[in-house]
Design a protein around this motif. Structure first.
Motif, PDB file in Angstrom:
ATOM      1  N   GLY A  55       0.676  -1.184  -0.095  1.00  8.63           N
ATOM      2  CA  GLY A  55      -0.171  -0.099  -0.069  1.00  8.63           C
ATOM      3  C   GLY A  55       0.634   1.175  -0.118  1.00  8.63           C
ATOM      4  N   ALA A  56       2.238   1.111   0.027  1.00 14.26           N
ATOM      5  CA  ALA A  56       2.885   2.325   0.026  1.00 14.26           C
ATOM      6  C   ALA A  56       3.320   3.092  -1.208  1.00 14.26           C
ATOM      7  CB  ALA A  56       4.470   1.907   0.818  1.00 14.26           C
ATOM      8  N   SER A  57       3.019   2.317  -2.226  1.00 18.33           N
ATOM      9  CA  SER A  57       2.924   2.929  -3.663  1.00 18.33           C
ATOM     10  C   SER A  57       1.803   2.897  -4.413  1.00 18.33           C
ATOM     11  CB  SER A  57       4.320   2.161  -4.462  1.00 18.33           C
ATOM     12  OG  SER A  57       4.402   2.599  -5.676  1.00 18.33           O
ATOM     13  N   THR A  58       1.299   4.001  -5.005  1.00 20.64           N
ATOM     14  CA  THR A  58       0.135   3.803  -5.656  1.00 20.64           C
ATOM     15  C   THR A  58       0.397   4.873  -7.248  1.00 20.64           C
ATOM     16  OG1 THR A  58      -0.621   5.895  -4.850  1.00 20.64           O
ATOM     17  CG2 THR A  58      -1.504   3.960  -3.724  1.00 20.64           C
ATOM     18  N   PHE A  59      -0.446   4.402  -8.157  1.00 17.61           N
ATOM     19  CA  PHE A  59      -0.377   5.387  -9.284  1.00 17.61           C
ATOM     20  C   PHE A  59      -1.621   5.472  -9.871  1.00 17.61           C
ATOM     21  CE2 PHE A  59       2.232   7.102 -12.409  1.00 17.61           C
ATOM     22  CZ  PHE A  59       1.573   6.913 -13.640  1.00 17.61           C
ATOM     23  N   TYR A  60      -1.930   6.473 -10.515  1.00 18.53           N
ATOM     24  CA  TYR A  60      -3.415   6.829 -11.098  1.00 18.53           C
ATOM     25  C   TYR A  60      -3.231   7.366 -12.534  1.00 18.53           C
ATOM     26  CZ  TYR A  60      -4.706   6.652  -6.066  1.00 18.53           C
ATOM     27  OH  TYR A  60      -4.796   6.520  -4.961  1.00 18.53           O
ATOM     28  N   ALA A  61      -4.504   6.868 -13.309  1.00 22.16           N
ATOM     29  CA  ALA A  61      -4.530   7.408 -14.816  1.00 22.16           C
ATOM     30  C   ALA A  61      -4.690   8.911 -14.307  1.00 22.16           C
ATOM     31  CB  ALA A  61      -5.628   6.914 -15.516  1.00 22.16           C
ATOM     32  N   ASP A  62      -4.022   9.856 -15.398  1.00 21.72           N
ATOM     33  CA  ASP A  62      -4.324  11.246 -15.407  1.00 21.72           C
ATOM     34  C   ASP A  62      -6.013  11.744 -15.176  1.00 21.72           C
ATOM     35  OD1 ASP A  62      -1.693  12.163 -17.629  1.00 21.72           O
ATOM     36  OD2 ASP A  62      -1.698  11.665 -15.607  1.00 21.72           O
ATOM     37  N   SER A  63      -6.720  10.742 -15.856  1.00 24.31           N
ATOM     38  CA  SER A  63      -8.250  11.166 -15.858  1.00 24.31           C
ATOM     39  C   SER A  63      -8.778  11.123 -14.458  1.00 24.31           C
ATOM     40  CB  SER A  63      -8.765  10.425 -16.908  1.00 24.31           C
ATOM     41  OG  SER A  63      -8.509   9.007 -16.628  1.00 24.31           O
ATOM     42  N   VAL A  64      -8.344  10.278 -13.814  1.00 23.37           N
ATOM     43  CA  VAL A  64      -8.713  10.182 -12.240  1.00 23.37           C
ATOM     44  C   VAL A  64      -7.853  10.644 -11.101  1.00 23.37           C
ATOM     45  CG1 VAL A  64     -10.084   8.238 -13.174  1.00 23.37           C
ATOM     46  CG2 VAL A  64      -7.779   7.935 -11.673  1.00 23.37           C
ATOM     47  N   LYS A  65      -6.826  11.212 -11.152  1.00 25.73           N
ATOM     48  CA  LYS A  65      -5.764  11.731 -10.366  1.00 25.73           C
ATOM     49  C   LYS A  65      -6.546  12.894  -9.774  1.00 25.73           C
ATOM     50  CE  LYS A  65      -1.742  11.525 -11.824  1.00 25.73           C
ATOM     51  NZ  LYS A  65      -0.361  11.625 -12.441  1.00 25.73           N
ATOM     52  N   GLY A  66      -6.498  12.716  -8.040  1.00 24.45           N
ATOM     53  CA  GLY A  66      -7.125  13.830  -7.436  1.00 24.45           C
ATOM     54  C   GLY A  66      -8.447  13.690  -6.950  1.00 24.45           C
ATOM     55  N   SER A  69      -9.260   7.138  -5.001  1.00 23.47           N
ATOM     56  CA  SER A  69      -7.982   6.697  -4.186  1.00 23.47           C
ATOM     57  C   SER A  69      -8.094   5.470  -4.291  1.00 23.47           C
ATOM     58  CB  SER A  69      -8.156   7.584  -2.736  1.00 23.47           C
ATOM     59  OG  SER A  69      -7.253   7.077  -2.064  1.00 23.47           O
ATOM     60  N   ILE A  70      -6.964   4.724  -4.344  1.00 22.10           N
ATOM     61  CA  ILE A  70      -7.232   3.283  -3.981  1.00 22.10           C
ATOM     62  C   ILE A  70      -6.399   2.893  -2.998  1.00 22.10           C
ATOM     63  CG2 ILE A  70      -4.916   2.991  -5.541  1.00 22.10           C
ATOM     64  CD1 ILE A  70      -5.862   0.442  -6.466  1.00 22.10           C
ATOM     65  N   SER A  71      -6.953   1.785  -2.173  1.00 20.89           N
ATOM     66  CA  SER A  71      -6.318   1.401  -0.990  1.00 20.89           C
ATOM     67  C   SER A  71      -6.391  -0.018  -0.588  1.00 20.89           C
ATOM     68  CB  SER A  71      -6.823   2.138   0.351  1.00 20.89           C
ATOM     69  OG  SER A  71      -8.403   1.956   0.384  1.00 20.89           O
ATOM     70  N   ARG A  72      -6.122  -0.722   0.169  1.00 21.80           N
ATOM     71  CA  ARG A  72      -6.097  -1.970   0.678  1.00 21.80           C
ATOM     72  C   ARG A  72      -5.909  -2.317   2.024  1.00 21.80           C
ATOM     73  NH1 ARG A  72      -1.666  -4.476  -2.788  1.00 21.80           N
ATOM     74  NH2 ARG A  72      -2.324  -6.598  -1.807  1.00 21.80           N
ATOM     75  N   ASP A  73      -6.632  -3.410   2.319  1.00 18.23           N
ATOM     76  CA  ASP A  73      -6.830  -4.063   3.606  1.00 18.23           C
ATOM     77  C   ASP A  73      -6.385  -5.508   3.573  1.00 18.23           C
ATOM     78  OD1 ASP A  73      -7.377  -5.033   6.212  1.00 18.23           O
ATOM     79  OD2 ASP A  73      -9.113  -3.767   6.184  1.00 18.23           O
ATOM     80  N   ARG A  99      -2.204  -9.361  -9.457  1.00 21.10           N
ATOM     81  CA  ARG A  99      -1.229  -9.895 -10.226  1.00 21.10           C
ATOM     82  C   ARG A  99      -0.306 -10.697  -9.383  1.00 21.10           C
ATOM     83  NH1 ARG A  99       3.697  -5.713 -11.509  1.00 21.10           N
ATOM     84  NH2 ARG A  99       4.051  -6.987 -13.255  1.00 21.10           N
ATOM     85  N   ASN A 100       0.643 -11.392  -9.761  1.00 31.18           N
ATOM     86  CA  ASN A 100       1.289 -12.514  -8.951  1.00 31.18           C
ATOM     87  C   ASN A 100       2.852 -11.825  -8.821  1.00 31.18           C
ATOM     88  OD1 ASN A 100      -0.341 -14.603  -8.545  1.00 31.18           O
ATOM     89  ND2 ASN A 100       0.156 -15.404 -10.757  1.00 31.18           N
ATOM     90  N   VAL A 101       2.852 -10.580  -8.535  1.00 29.74           N
ATOM     91  CA  VAL A 101       4.199  -9.606  -8.446  1.00 29.74           C
ATOM     92  C   VAL A 101       3.830  -8.576  -7.301  1.00 29.74           C
ATOM     93  CG1 VAL A 101       6.089  -8.197  -9.466  1.00 29.74           C
ATOM     94  CG2 VAL A 101       4.804 -10.411 -10.665  1.00 29.74           C
ATOM     95  N   ARG A 102       4.577  -8.157  -6.631  1.00 25.49           N
ATOM     96  CA  ARG A 102       4.550  -7.051  -5.569  1.00 25.49           C
ATOM     97  C   ARG A 102       4.412  -5.778  -6.124  1.00 25.49           C
ATOM     98  NH1 ARG A 102       7.503  -8.520   0.080  1.00 25.49           N
ATOM     99  NH2 ARG A 102       6.877 -10.347   0.306  1.00 25.49           N
ATOM    100  N   TYR A 103       4.622  -5.519  -7.277  1.00 23.53           N
ATOM    101  CA  TYR A 103       4.934  -4.176  -7.728  1.00 23.53           C
ATOM    102  C   TYR A 103       3.902  -3.695  -8.561  1.00 23.53           C
ATOM    103  CZ  TYR A 103       9.091  -5.219  -5.113  1.00 23.53           C
ATOM    104  OH  TYR A 103       9.896  -5.420  -4.189  1.00 23.53           O
TER     105      TYR A 103
END
Length: 124
Positions: A55-66, A69-73, A99-103
């Motif tokens: 949860g420390a790293s997130t990235f957004y499409a420009d069209s939705v930035k701001g 908000s994505i989060s996880r539990d 995906r089967n990868v952390r990043y």
């Protein structure tokens, strides 16, 4: 068998908010990156947001930035997408992916598991 089940979609007026949830069963998500994609009628599936395993790293499409908000539990094996200030152009079926990868990745072909989608409709 890995299953992703999205919920929280619906009809909302422009300017309103929705919170999507994606509950994963069949595997733990604590070591996986997760993402949300969307597909509008007649258009290709497009990236919305992604989050890394912790949860420390997130990235957004420009069209939705701001606005989104994505989060996880991880203990709940659930990922969320909080959508604020919704616009009619946000109308689409929203899909959760794992995906089967952390990043993080913005490419749908790098995700191994997908949900069935939840409809979001924003009226003007």
């Amino acid at each position: 068998q890995v299953q992703l089940v999205e919920s929280g979609g619906g009809l909302v007026q422009a300017g309103g908010s929705l919170r999507l949830s994606c509950e994963v069963s069949g595997r733990t998500i604590s070591s996986t990156a997760m993402a949300w994609f969307r597909q509008a009628p007649g258009k290709e599936r497009e990236f919305v947001a992604t989050i890394n395993w912790s949860g420390a790293s997130t990235f957004y499409a420009d069209s939705v930035k701001g606005r989104f908000s994505i989060s996880r539990d991880n203990p709940k094996n659930t990922v969320y997408l909080q959508m604020n200030s919704l616009k009619p152009e946000d109308t689409a079926v929203y899909y959760c992916a794992c995906r089967n990868v952390r990043y993080i990745s913005i490419f749908p072909n790098e995700y191994n598991y997908w949900g069935q989608g939840t409809q979001v409709t924003v009226s003007s």
